[in-house]
Scaffold this active site. Structure first.
Site, mmCIF file in Angstrom:
data_model
loop_
_atom_site.group_PDB
_atom_site.id
_atom_site.type_symbol
_atom_site.label_atom_id
_atom_site.label_comp_id
_atom_site.label_asym_id
_atom_site.label_seq_id
_atom_site.Cartn_x
_atom_site.Cartn_y
_atom_site.Cartn_z
ATOM 1 N N CYS A 157 -5.745 2.513 -5.281
ATOM 2 C CA CYS A 157 -6.545 2.037 -6.417
ATOM 3 C C CYS A 157 -8.020 2.420 -6.266
ATOM 4 O O CYS A 157 -8.709 2.651 -7.261
ATOM 5 C CB CYS A 157 -6.485 0.517 -6.526
ATOM 6 S SG CYS A 157 -4.921 -0.114 -7.103
ATOM 7 N N HIS A 163 -15.498 -4.961 -1.136
ATOM 8 C CA HIS A 163 -14.172 -4.500 -1.542
ATOM 9 C C HIS A 163 -14.312 -3.194 -2.334
ATOM 10 O O HIS A 163 -15.023 -3.123 -3.335
ATOM 11 C CB HIS A 163 -13.565 -5.622 -2.394
ATOM 12 C CG HIS A 163 -12.164 -5.395 -2.807
ATOM 13 N ND1 HIS A 163 -11.832 -4.674 -3.923
ATOM 14 C CD2 HIS A 163 -10.996 -5.814 -2.263
ATOM 15 C CE1 HIS A 163 -10.511 -4.659 -4.062
ATOM 16 N NE2 HIS A 163 -9.987 -5.345 -3.058
ATOM 17 N N HIS A 215 -9.414 -13.951 -10.956
ATOM 18 C CA HIS A 215 -9.071 -12.648 -11.552
ATOM 19 C C HIS A 215 -8.759 -12.753 -13.048
ATOM 20 O O HIS A 215 -8.093 -11.886 -13.604
ATOM 21 C CB HIS A 215 -7.836 -12.019 -10.882
ATOM 22 C CG HIS A 215 -8.043 -11.481 -9.501
ATOM 23 N ND1 HIS A 215 -8.199 -12.261 -8.400
ATOM 24 C CD2 HIS A 215 -8.066 -10.209 -9.039
ATOM 25 C CE1 HIS A 215 -8.320 -11.525 -7.312
ATOM 26 N NE2 HIS A 215 -8.254 -10.258 -7.672
ATOM 27 N N ASP A 270 -16.594 -12.407 -13.184
ATOM 28 C CA ASP A 270 -15.351 -12.430 -12.413
ATOM 29 C C ASP A 270 -15.596 -11.931 -10.985
ATOM 30 O O ASP A 270 -16.409 -11.031 -10.774
ATOM 31 C CB ASP A 270 -14.328 -11.518 -13.096
ATOM 32 C CG ASP A 270 -12.899 -11.808 -12.644
ATOM 33 O OD1 ASP A 270 -12.129 -12.368 -13.436
ATOM 34 O OD2 ASP A 270 -12.558 -11.456 -11.491
ATOM 35 N N GLY A 271 -14.866 -12.471 -10.036
ATOM 36 C CA GLY A 271 -14.964 -11.987 -8.657
ATOM 37 C C GLY A 271 -14.537 -10.534 -8.536
ATOM 38 O O GLY A 271 -14.993 -9.823 -7.633
ATOM 39 N N HIS A 272 -13.666 -10.100 -9.418
ATOM 40 C CA HIS A 272 -13.198 -8.708 -9.385
ATOM 41 C C HIS A 272 -13.662 -7.981 -10.646
ATOM 42 O O HIS A 272 -13.116 -8.183 -11.720
ATOM 43 C CB HIS A 272 -11.676 -8.666 -9.298
ATOM 44 C CG HIS A 272 -11.125 -7.338 -8.854
ATOM 45 N ND1 HIS A 272 -11.553 -6.130 -9.396
ATOM 46 C CD2 HIS A 272 -10.194 -7.021 -7.928
ATOM 47 C CE1 HIS A 272 -10.887 -5.141 -8.812
ATOM 48 N NE2 HIS A 272 -10.070 -5.647 -7.909
ATOM 49 N N GLU A 283 -7.364 2.658 -0.073
ATOM 50 C CA GLU A 283 -6.394 2.168 -1.063
ATOM 51 C C GLU A 283 -6.271 3.142 -2.234
ATOM 52 O O GLU A 283 -7.268 3.687 -2.719
ATOM 53 C CB GLU A 283 -6.848 0.791 -1.565
ATOM 54 C CG GLU A 283 -5.857 0.201 -2.549
ATOM 55 C CD GLU A 283 -6.251 -1.200 -3.022
ATOM 56 O OE1 GLU A 283 -7.080 -1.857 -2.353
ATOM 57 O OE2 GLU A 283 -5.708 -1.626 -4.062
ATOM 58 N N GLU A 341 -10.343 -5.141 2.498
ATOM 59 C CA GLU A 341 -10.041 -3.887 1.773
ATOM 60 C C GLU A 341 -11.356 -3.192 1.408
ATOM 61 O O GLU A 341 -11.596 -2.838 0.252
ATOM 62 C CB GLU A 341 -9.235 -4.210 0.516
ATOM 63 C CG GLU A 341 -8.068 -5.147 0.793
ATOM 64 C CD GLU A 341 -7.209 -5.451 -0.424
ATOM 65 O OE1 GLU A 341 -6.031 -5.077 -0.389
ATOM 66 O OE2 GLU A 341 -7.711 -6.039 -1.388
ATOM 67 N N CYS A 347 -0.733 -3.507 -7.016
ATOM 68 C CA CYS A 347 -1.778 -2.921 -7.871
ATOM 69 C C CYS A 347 -1.715 -1.399 -7.886
ATOM 70 O O CYS A 347 -2.044 -0.768 -8.903
ATOM 71 C CB CYS A 347 -3.147 -3.377 -7.399
ATOM 72 S SG CYS A 347 -3.392 -3.208 -5.620
ATOM 73 N N CYS A 348 -1.302 -0.788 -6.772
ATOM 74 C CA CYS A 348 -1.430 0.675 -6.674
ATOM 75 C C CYS A 348 -0.389 1.466 -7.471
ATOM 76 O O CYS A 348 -0.749 2.468 -8.102
ATOM 77 C CB CYS A 348 -1.395 1.106 -5.214
ATOM 78 S SG CYS A 348 -2.751 0.442 -4.236
HETATM 79 O O1 FUB Z 1 -7.461 -8.047 -6.385
HETATM 80 C C1 FUB Z 1 -6.747 -7.234 -7.295
HETATM 81 C C2 FUB Z 1 -6.288 -5.984 -6.603
HETATM 82 O O2 FUB Z 1 -5.407 -6.327 -5.562
HETATM 83 C C3 FUB Z 1 -7.384 -5.197 -5.942
HETATM 84 O O3 FUB Z 1 -8.019 -4.291 -6.751
HETATM 85 C C4 FUB Z 1 -6.658 -4.568 -4.826
HETATM 86 O O4 FUB Z 1 -7.503 -4.089 -3.821
HETATM 87 C C5 FUB Z 1 -5.769 -5.676 -4.357
HETATM 88 O O5 FUB Z 1 -6.466 -6.560 -3.564
HETATM 89 ZN ZN ZN Z 2 -4.145 -1.046 -5.226
#
Ligand code: FUB
Ligand code: ZN
Length: 646
Positions: free
Chosen positions: A337, A267, A139, A189-191, A335, A319, A415-416
């Site tokens: 987010c 995800h 991340h 990045d993985g995300h 979620e 998720e 995160c939310c």
């Molecule tokens: O991985 C970073 C954040 O944490 C994601 O966007 C959310 O879904 C939670 O997994």
């Molecule tokens: Zn979140």
């Protein structure tokens, strides 16, 4: 390009809540100065930390404190999303104390940043030799992307060059390490997140290398075995986040190049952040193929994989999205987010195409699945936003343990909470979309807007409770020729438009009616039919077959146990059900509620688990609906959006 002040009573109240309650509360939590019960993140596998430690991590990285890092590799992002929300709040509610806190925070961030621009406290403190070595899990670009977004917002609001300077050094560090040169990392990045952040940075700096880098990350994704190669080199079992190793590549949207992806997989937050970046790049580089990829993924999400509240993500495992029409109500994820990310994506799609459907979805998430993520007191948060909850069952069934019926103080993976804060605080950015010779007015949230193209708009209404919307548009020497006004799909075509006192018979084009603007003032009165509507799901959605969900205006409604004498699944609506709407000033900070007549089953109370079919008697009973966003603000109990229909 515009100055927009929100005047809507509904959203002003939310924005003041962000300033007065949410930001101070979250600041205390991140400083470990609030008594909070940490809740395990619903999808998580990590050990639950005792506190946030997010600010402490920065202090340790800055050398101001000794200690170990605590929390996720992306723990810093809680601080950055908070900072972004604070920036927006400083715009609509200047506050010297908050400004001092943010300035000191920026000093801390600057001290924590390495000389080469790198800043991810986990790797700085715990694993300096593994920077950028395990991007599938790390991340790092996600984390720096969130800082870049915050800095751009802060700079836009305050003009603070220091905030932007840190972001530029960060982006330059990323630019130096990633690319196609031999000594660079050809990976991503993985995300996803950094893609959209780099475009935001490009928008304020006009430095094309950031746009190019965003495009590089998008196009590199899913091209080869990048993640595997990195993991092998770093050591297969040296995870930095437990439990992620075995997720399939589709979880990371890395199974194939994004231009070839046809379904919204993996995800959910990652997917919509990625799509937002893709749509931004497609728009700014006129990349029609990439724009088509966005349209394909958009279509799959909203036509086959989105809940009626706008929530996305059907399973807690990863998720993630699952398959078409798989929208279970009580084991889902939804979620907060992901809804925020869907709003981002919708906004960018409006830049690509003048289509009301994007703004319809934007409205759906804004009024339902985003604000449901926060309690009315601003200090409790949902991560998962179910459409059906039964605390009795969730507490005992591990398959439903992620579905809470009470919002939590805070999460191990938080995160939310800050995502909902930055979204609500920046709502003014989601009202209009500028086109060549036209402004699209696609949200009905009262505001005063001044555009730098010589147009001023004053929009007033009591929306979302009332569908009468007044607009005064002042145009002086502007290239803008018309105002595109969205006709929401939930009106089913029932609306009237009066321009300067004359009723017009406009026919919507792709969800918008276009009102020509003359020099001087144009007054538009829009009336949207606010009848209570009952929606059915596509019959392919097994969970909702034979059920209806109620909607009035943009609000989706639900039942709560506290207003009913029996379990909610024992109620049903009938063909004779009629609905009455009224505004309840004293309830849930003031909400529009719906009463309807229906039936309640009076199955005999018995200790037997099974009994012969045929002895269910239905009695007339009333059902009481509240807006979905406001659920779980009274006593704990069941909640249900989809209701049986006889
Ligand atoms: O991985 C970073 C954040 O944490 C994601 O966007 C959310 O879904 C939670 O997994
Ligand atoms: Zn979140």
């Amino acid at each position: 390009m515009s100055d927009i002040k929100i005047t809507s009573a509904f959203w002003r109240e939310y924005q003041e809540l962000i300033t007065k309650e949410v930001l101070p509360y979250q600041w205390d939590v991140m400083n470990d100065a609030a008594e909070v019960e940490m809740m395990h993140e619903p999808g998580g596998n990590e050990e639950l930390p005792e506190s946030s430690h997010a600010i402490a991590n920065l202090e340790i990285a800055a050398g101001l404190k000794d200690g170990r890092h605590s929390g996720y590799t992306f723990q810093d992002t809680d601080v950055y999303k908070w900072l972004e929300a604070a920036a927006y709040s400083l715009k609509y509610h200047p506050d010297a104390k908050l400004a001092r806190i943010t300035e000191r925070l920026l000093d801390l961030i600057a001290e924590a940043q390495d000389d080469d621009g790198y800043l991810v406290t986990f790797f700085q403190i715990e694993a300096p030799d593994r920077k950028f070595a395990r991007l599938k899990q790390s991340h790092e670009l996600y984390t720096m992307g969130h800082y870049i977004e915050a800095a751009v917002a802060y700079y836009e609001v305050t003009g603070n060059e220091k905030a932007l300077g840190i972001a530029v050094r960060m982006a330059d560090c990323i630019d130096a390490h990633f690319g196609s040169d031999e000594d660079q990392i050809a990976g991503y990045d993985g995300h996803p997140e950094v893609e959209l952040a780099l475009v935001r940075l490009y928008e304020v700096t006009h430095d094309a290398k950031y746009l190019k880098l965003a495009k590089f990350f998008i196009d590199e994704r899913g091209q080869d075995r990048f993640f595997d190669r990195q993991m092998e080199a770093d050591g297969l079992d040296r995870d930095v986040i437990d439990g992620m190793r075995n997720f399939p590549l589709s979880y990371y949207q890395a199974e194939k190049p994004v231009r070839e992806q046809e379904t919204a997989d993996g995800h959910a937050v990652r997917l919509v952040y990625l799509c937002t970046g893709m749509a931004k790049v497609a728009h700014l580089t006129q990349d029609t193929e990439l724009a088509d990829a966005c349209r394909t993924l958009w279509g799959n999400i909203v036509n086959k994989r989105m809940y009626v509240t706008g929530a996305i993500g059907s399973t807690n495992i990863g998720e993630a999205f699952t398959g078409d029409y798989d929208l279970p109500n009580d084991t889902m994820y939804g979620e907060t987010c992901a809804s925020v990310g869907l709003a981002f994506f919708a906004k960018e799609m409006l830049e690509l195409d003048s289509k009301g459907e994007y703004a319809d979805v934007l409205e759906r998430v804004l009024f339902n699945s985003i604000i449901s993520g926060m309690s009315l007191d601003g200090t409790h948060f949902f991560y998962v936003n179910p459409l059906q909850a039964n605390p009795g069952i969730c507490q005992h069934n591990p398959n439903r343990a992620h579905v809470l019926s009470r919002r939590a103080d805070w999460f191990g993976c938080a995160c939310c909470p800050s995502n909902v804060a930055r979204m609500v605080a920046s709502i003014d950015r989601y009202m209009y979309t500028m086109k060549e010779n036209c402004i699209l007015m696609h949200q009905f949230i009262s505001n005063e807007a001044t555009f730098d193209n010589g147009v001023k708009v004053s929009q007033t209404s009591n929306y979302p409770w009332d569908g009468a919307i007044q607009c005064e548009i002042q145009k002086e020497g502007s290239r803008i020729e018309k105002m595109g006004i969205r006709i929401p799909n939930w009106t089913e075509g029932h609306f009237t438009v009066v321009v300067d006192g004359k009723q017009e018979s406009f026919v919507p084009e792709d969800g918008f009616v276009y009102v020509p603007l003359k020099e001087g003032k144009t007054v538009i009165s829009l009336d949207l039919d606010m009848s209570v509507r009952q929606w059915q799901a596509n019959p392919k959605v097994p969970y909702n077959f034979g059920k209806v969900a109620l909607q009035r205006g943009p609000m989706v409604y639900c039942l709560e146990q506290t207003d009913h004498k029996a379990d909610l699944w024992r109620y049903r609506l009938t063909n004779d059900s009629e609905f009455t709407y009224r505004f309840e000033e004293q309830l849930l900070n003031g909400v529009g509620v719906i009463s309807g007549n229906g039936e309640r089953s009076c199955a005999p109370e018995s200790e037997d688990l099974y009994h012969a079919y045929g002895d269910i008697v239905w009695e007339q009973d009333d059902l009481f609906f509240i807006p979905y966003y406001a659920w779980a603000n009274r006593e704990d109990g069941q909640m249900q959006v989809w209701i049986d229909h006889k």
